[in-house]
Design a protein around this motif. Structure first.
Motif, PDB file in Angstrom:
ATOM      1  N   LYS A 164      -4.716 -14.163  -3.782  1.00  0.00           N
ATOM      2  CA  LYS A 164      -4.349 -12.809  -4.191  1.00  0.00           C
ATOM      3  C   LYS A 164      -2.836 -12.659  -4.328  1.00  0.00           C
ATOM      4  CE  LYS A 164      -8.402 -10.893  -1.838  1.00  0.00           C
ATOM      5  NZ  LYS A 164      -8.903 -10.057  -0.735  1.00  0.00           N
ATOM      6  N   VAL A 165      -2.414 -11.993  -5.395  1.00  0.00           N
ATOM      7  CA  VAL A 165      -0.996 -11.715  -5.598  1.00  0.00           C
ATOM      8  C   VAL A 165      -0.823 -10.243  -5.949  1.00  0.00           C
ATOM      9  CG1 VAL A 165      -1.121 -12.500  -8.010  1.00  0.00           C
ATOM     10  CG2 VAL A 165       1.102 -12.330  -6.878  1.00  0.00           C
ATOM     11  N   VAL A 166       0.105  -9.598  -5.268  1.00  0.00           N
ATOM     12  CA  VAL A 166       0.402  -8.187  -5.474  1.00  0.00           C
ATOM     13  C   VAL A 166       1.635  -8.077  -6.373  1.00  0.00           C
ATOM     14  CG1 VAL A 166       1.067  -6.024  -4.342  1.00  0.00           C
ATOM     15  CG2 VAL A 166      -0.564  -7.572  -3.227  1.00  0.00           C
ATOM     16  N   ILE A 167       1.497  -7.311  -7.462  1.00  0.00           N
ATOM     17  CA  ILE A 167       2.606  -7.119  -8.390  1.00  0.00           C
ATOM     18  C   ILE A 167       2.873  -5.617  -8.513  1.00  0.00           C
ATOM     19  CG2 ILE A 167       3.520  -7.583 -10.679  1.00  0.00           C
ATOM     20  CD1 ILE A 167       1.547  -9.848 -10.981  1.00  0.00           C
ATOM     21  N   HIS A 191       6.274   0.188   0.691  1.00  0.00           N
ATOM     22  CA  HIS A 191       5.166   1.136   0.509  1.00  0.00           C
ATOM     23  C   HIS A 191       4.258   0.684  -0.623  1.00  0.00           C
ATOM     24  CE1 HIS A 191       3.345   4.888  -1.153  1.00  0.00           C
ATOM     25  NE2 HIS A 191       3.054   5.055   0.126  1.00  0.00           N
ATOM     26  N   ALA A 192       4.849   0.177  -1.718  1.00  0.00           N
ATOM     27  CA  ALA A 192       4.045  -0.299  -2.843  1.00  0.00           C
ATOM     28  C   ALA A 192       3.133  -1.439  -2.403  1.00  0.00           C
ATOM     29  CB  ALA A 192       4.955  -0.753  -3.986  1.00  0.00           C
ATOM     30  N   VAL A 193       3.674  -2.393  -1.644  1.00  0.00           N
ATOM     31  CA  VAL A 193       2.867  -3.504  -1.148  1.00  0.00           C
ATOM     32  C   VAL A 193       1.752  -2.987  -0.242  1.00  0.00           C
ATOM     33  CG1 VAL A 193       2.894  -5.597   0.273  1.00  0.00           C
ATOM     34  CG2 VAL A 193       4.712  -5.190  -1.393  1.00  0.00           C
ATOM     35  N   LEU A 194       2.079  -2.025   0.615  1.00  0.00           N
ATOM     36  CA  LEU A 194       1.094  -1.466   1.535  1.00  0.00           C
ATOM     37  C   LEU A 194      -0.047  -0.777   0.798  1.00  0.00           C
ATOM     38  CD1 LEU A 194       0.292  -0.947   4.471  1.00  0.00           C
ATOM     39  CD2 LEU A 194       1.758   1.098   4.429  1.00  0.00           C
ATOM     40  N   ARG A 222      -0.655 -10.247   8.304  1.00  0.00           N
ATOM     41  CA  ARG A 222       0.014  -9.487   9.368  1.00  0.00           C
ATOM     42  C   ARG A 222       1.073  -8.536   8.806  1.00  0.00           C
ATOM     43  NH1 ARG A 222       0.852  -6.538  13.758  1.00  0.00           N
ATOM     44  NH2 ARG A 222       2.757  -7.052  14.897  1.00  0.00           N
ATOM     45  N   VAL A 223       1.659  -8.881   7.665  1.00  0.00           N
ATOM     46  CA  VAL A 223       2.707  -8.033   7.079  1.00  0.00           C
ATOM     47  C   VAL A 223       2.192  -6.624   6.805  1.00  0.00           C
ATOM     48  CG1 VAL A 223       4.099  -7.686   4.992  1.00  0.00           C
ATOM     49  CG2 VAL A 223       4.093  -9.893   6.141  1.00  0.00           C
ATOM     50  N   MET A 224       0.939  -6.495   6.422  1.00  0.00           N
ATOM     51  CA  MET A 224       0.396  -5.161   6.157  1.00  0.00           C
ATOM     52  C   MET A 224       0.416  -4.300   7.413  1.00  0.00           C
ATOM     53  SD  MET A 224      -0.220  -4.894   2.977  1.00  0.00           S
ATOM     54  CE  MET A 224      -0.775  -5.711   1.465  1.00  0.00           C
ATOM     55  N   GLU A 225       0.090  -4.898   8.561  1.00  0.00           N
ATOM     56  CA  GLU A 225       0.151  -4.150   9.821  1.00  0.00           C
ATOM     57  C   GLU A 225       1.584  -3.744  10.147  1.00  0.00           C
ATOM     58  OE1 GLU A 225      -2.444  -3.097  11.545  1.00  0.00           O
ATOM     59  OE2 GLU A 225      -3.722  -3.977   9.983  1.00  0.00           O
ATOM     60  N   GLU A 244      13.346   4.976   1.978  1.00  0.00           N
ATOM     61  CA  GLU A 244      12.139   4.304   1.512  1.00  0.00           C
ATOM     62  C   GLU A 244      11.666   3.268   2.537  1.00  0.00           C
ATOM     63  OE1 GLU A 244      12.970   4.527  -3.307  1.00  0.00           O
ATOM     64  OE2 GLU A 244      13.386   2.663  -2.223  1.00  0.00           O
ATOM     65  N   ILE A 245      10.396   2.913   2.441  1.00  0.00           N
ATOM     66  CA  ILE A 245       9.832   1.868   3.300  1.00  0.00           C
ATOM     67  C   ILE A 245      10.153   0.523   2.660  1.00  0.00           C
ATOM     68  CG2 ILE A 245       7.717   0.907   4.281  1.00  0.00           C
ATOM     69  CD1 ILE A 245       6.566   3.756   4.222  1.00  0.00           C
ATOM     70  N   GLN A 246      10.979  -0.261   3.334  1.00  0.00           N
ATOM     71  CA  GLN A 246      11.499  -1.491   2.758  1.00  0.00           C
ATOM     72  C   GLN A 246      10.703  -2.705   3.235  1.00  0.00           C
ATOM     73  OE1 GLN A 246      13.671  -1.424   0.443  1.00  0.00           O
ATOM     74  NE2 GLN A 246      14.453   0.660   0.628  1.00  0.00           N
ATOM     75  N   LEU A 247      10.327  -3.558   2.309  1.00  0.00           N
ATOM     76  CA  LEU A 247       9.651  -4.805   2.664  1.00  0.00           C
ATOM     77  C   LEU A 247      10.537  -5.657   3.557  1.00  0.00           C
ATOM     78  CD1 LEU A 247       7.252  -6.738   2.345  1.00  0.00           C
ATOM     79  CD2 LEU A 247       8.314  -7.591   0.242  1.00  0.00           C
ATOM     80  N   THR A 248      11.834  -5.665   3.305  1.00  0.00           N
ATOM     81  CA  THR A 248      12.771  -6.470   4.101  1.00  0.00           C
ATOM     82  C   THR A 248      12.709  -6.087   5.573  1.00  0.00           C
ATOM     83  OG1 THR A 248      14.245  -6.715   2.210  1.00  0.00           O
ATOM     84  CG2 THR A 248      15.176  -7.163   4.365  1.00  0.00           C
ATOM     85  N   ASP A 249      12.554  -4.797   5.872  1.00  0.00           N
ATOM     86  CA  ASP A 249      12.488  -4.358   7.272  1.00  0.00           C
ATOM     87  C   ASP A 249      11.256  -4.934   7.961  1.00  0.00           C
ATOM     88  OD1 ASP A 249      14.815  -2.920   6.929  1.00  0.00           O
ATOM     89  OD2 ASP A 249      13.802  -1.014   6.551  1.00  0.00           O
ATOM     90  N   ALA A 250      10.133  -4.964   7.258  1.00  0.00           N
ATOM     91  CA  ALA A 250       8.918  -5.559   7.834  1.00  0.00           C
ATOM     92  C   ALA A 250       9.095  -7.062   8.036  1.00  0.00           C
ATOM     93  CB  ALA A 250       7.719  -5.274   6.935  1.00  0.00           C
ATOM     94  N   LEU A 251       9.782  -7.716   7.100  1.00  0.00           N
ATOM     95  CA  LEU A 251      10.010  -9.154   7.227  1.00  0.00           C
ATOM     96  C   LEU A 251      10.960  -9.466   8.382  1.00  0.00           C
ATOM     97  CD1 LEU A 251      10.215 -10.235   3.476  1.00  0.00           C
ATOM     98  CD2 LEU A 251       8.251 -10.266   5.023  1.00  0.00           C
ATOM     99  N   ASP A 252      11.909  -8.572   8.642  1.00  0.00           N
ATOM    100  CA  ASP A 252      12.784  -8.738   9.809  1.00  0.00           C
ATOM    101  C   ASP A 252      11.956  -8.758  11.091  1.00  0.00           C
ATOM    102  OD1 ASP A 252      15.279  -9.042   8.664  1.00  0.00           O
ATOM    103  OD2 ASP A 252      15.667  -6.893   8.557  1.00  0.00           O
ATOM    104  N   GLN A 253      10.927  -7.930  11.141  1.00  0.00           N
ATOM    105  CA  GLN A 253      10.035  -7.927  12.297  1.00  0.00           C
ATOM    106  C   GLN A 253       9.183  -9.193  12.334  1.00  0.00           C
ATOM    107  OE1 GLN A 253      11.633  -5.344  14.148  1.00  0.00           O
ATOM    108  NE2 GLN A 253       9.548  -5.455  14.957  1.00  0.00           N
ATOM    109  N   LEU A 254       8.736  -9.640  11.172  1.00  0.00           N
ATOM    110  CA  LEU A 254       7.894 -10.834  11.106  1.00  0.00           C
ATOM    111  C   LEU A 254       8.620 -12.063  11.639  1.00  0.00           C
ATOM    112  CD1 LEU A 254       5.148 -12.005  10.146  1.00  0.00           C
ATOM    113  CD2 LEU A 254       6.270 -12.492   7.948  1.00  0.00           C
ATOM    114  N   ILE A 255       9.924 -12.149  11.383  1.00  0.00           N
ATOM    115  CA  ILE A 255      10.722 -13.296  11.849  1.00  0.00           C
ATOM    116  C   ILE A 255      10.626 -13.458  13.363  1.00  0.00           C
ATOM    117  CG2 ILE A 255      13.099 -14.113  12.157  1.00  0.00           C
ATOM    118  CD1 ILE A 255      13.708 -13.118   9.371  1.00  0.00           C
TER     119      ILE A 255
END
Length: 295
Positions: free
Chosen positions: A6-9, A113-116, A220-223, A235-246
């Motif tokens: 699956k790929v989200v665009i 938010h778009a990814v979510l 897990r990124v969705m959570e 805005e809800i930033q993907l980078t912020d979620a990735l900072d947590q994932l690290i």
């Protein structure tokens, strides 16, 4: 690690950087040579092995979905006139084993938010994210080379992936930049990311490896996105979620071998048409001769 199909665009953006062209036409439908930008990106995903394309869209973007749908009248007319080559180009936009699903992003609340918004379709599977503005050009090779290399590293290592591109240090303040703890990162190689910095001053940049809009991420990124508070620009930033994932998982930076062209701005769009036009079998030779005559 799950099956990666699956790929989200995200295609819900307003395209303000290419106005007035995008006033009535989705920016993703602007053509690079003879294909809309979104078709180039979807073809890249398909060549990398993805079977489920998830478009995050909004109202007034139906032209994108229509482009990938069957156009019975057009196909019948082309068949009647014996225009088989053009007919094949129209009919074979998507292989029969690839599906496209659309979900809506009601309000423009950021990339995260778009990814979510795609979470109900992604479910518990790992997935990729591709930004539709960014086209990748790999000279003399298959255009999926870099994205496929990320997929291969994901399967071998189990690590999440972020594609990066080396940029001049004097330009790092324009990009999100990855920190690989000072380890060298050559084109075609991967290193573990220890942090990310958004648009750092040159004197503070941990590297010159800029994030360029291709990701392979765990479910897990969705959570994490559900828990991510609005950041830059409200805005809800993907980078912020990735900072947590690290903090809980390994993320690799893959340094691309090709070059990106940002079709979300006028200069990048013109550059992409130039580069892809020179590579196109129908236009390359005569286009080069034309350019040689004016340079």
């Amino acid at each position: 690690m799950s099956m990666l199909t699956k790929v989200v665009i995200p295609v819900a953006g307003l395209g303000t950087r290419v106005l007035p062209a995008s006033k009535a036409i989705p920016k993703e439908m602007l053509t690079v040579v003879d294909k809309p930008v979104i078709q180039h990106v979807v073809e890249e995903a398909v060549k990398a092995g993805f079977k489920e394309i998830i478009l995050v869209t909004r109202n007034s973007k139906s032209a994108i979905e229509d482009h990938f749908d069957t156009h019975y009248e057009l196909e019948s007319e082309l068949a009647r006139k014996g225009k088989d080559k053009i007919l094949a180009a129209v009919k074979d936009i998507l292989p029969s084993d690839v599906s496209i699903t659309s979900v809506r992003q009601g309000r423009p609340l950021g990339l995260g938010h778009a990814v979510l918004c795609a979470a109900p379709v992604v479910g518990q599977d790992d997935f990729a994210v591709m930004l539709p503005d960014m086209l990748i050009h790999n000279p003399h090779t298959d255009s999926s080379t870099d994205f496929k290399a990320m997929v291969d590293d994901y399967h071998q290592s189990g690590a999440a992936q972020i594609m990066v591109e080396a940029v001049p240090f004097e330009h790092v303040e324009r990009y999100g930049v990855v920190d690989c703890a000072g380890k060298p990162l050559e084109a075609g190689q991967s290193q573990t990311i220890v942090g990310m910095v958004e648009k750092p001053p040159q004197s503070e940049a941990p590297s010159n490896q800029a994030i360029v809009g291709r990701y392979i991420l765990p479910a897990r990124v969705m959570e994490l996105l559900k828990e991510t508070q609005p950041g830059a620009g409200g805005e809800i930033q993907l980078t912020d979620a990735l900072d947590q994932l690290i903090k809980e998982a390994t993320i690799h930076a893959y340094s691309m071998t090709g070059k990106t062209y940002d079709c979300g701005n006028k200069l990048g769009y013109l550059q992409a048409n130039l580069i892809f036009g020179l590579d196109h079998p129908e236009t390359g030779t005569e286009f080069k001769a034309f350019l040689d005559g004016i340079v």
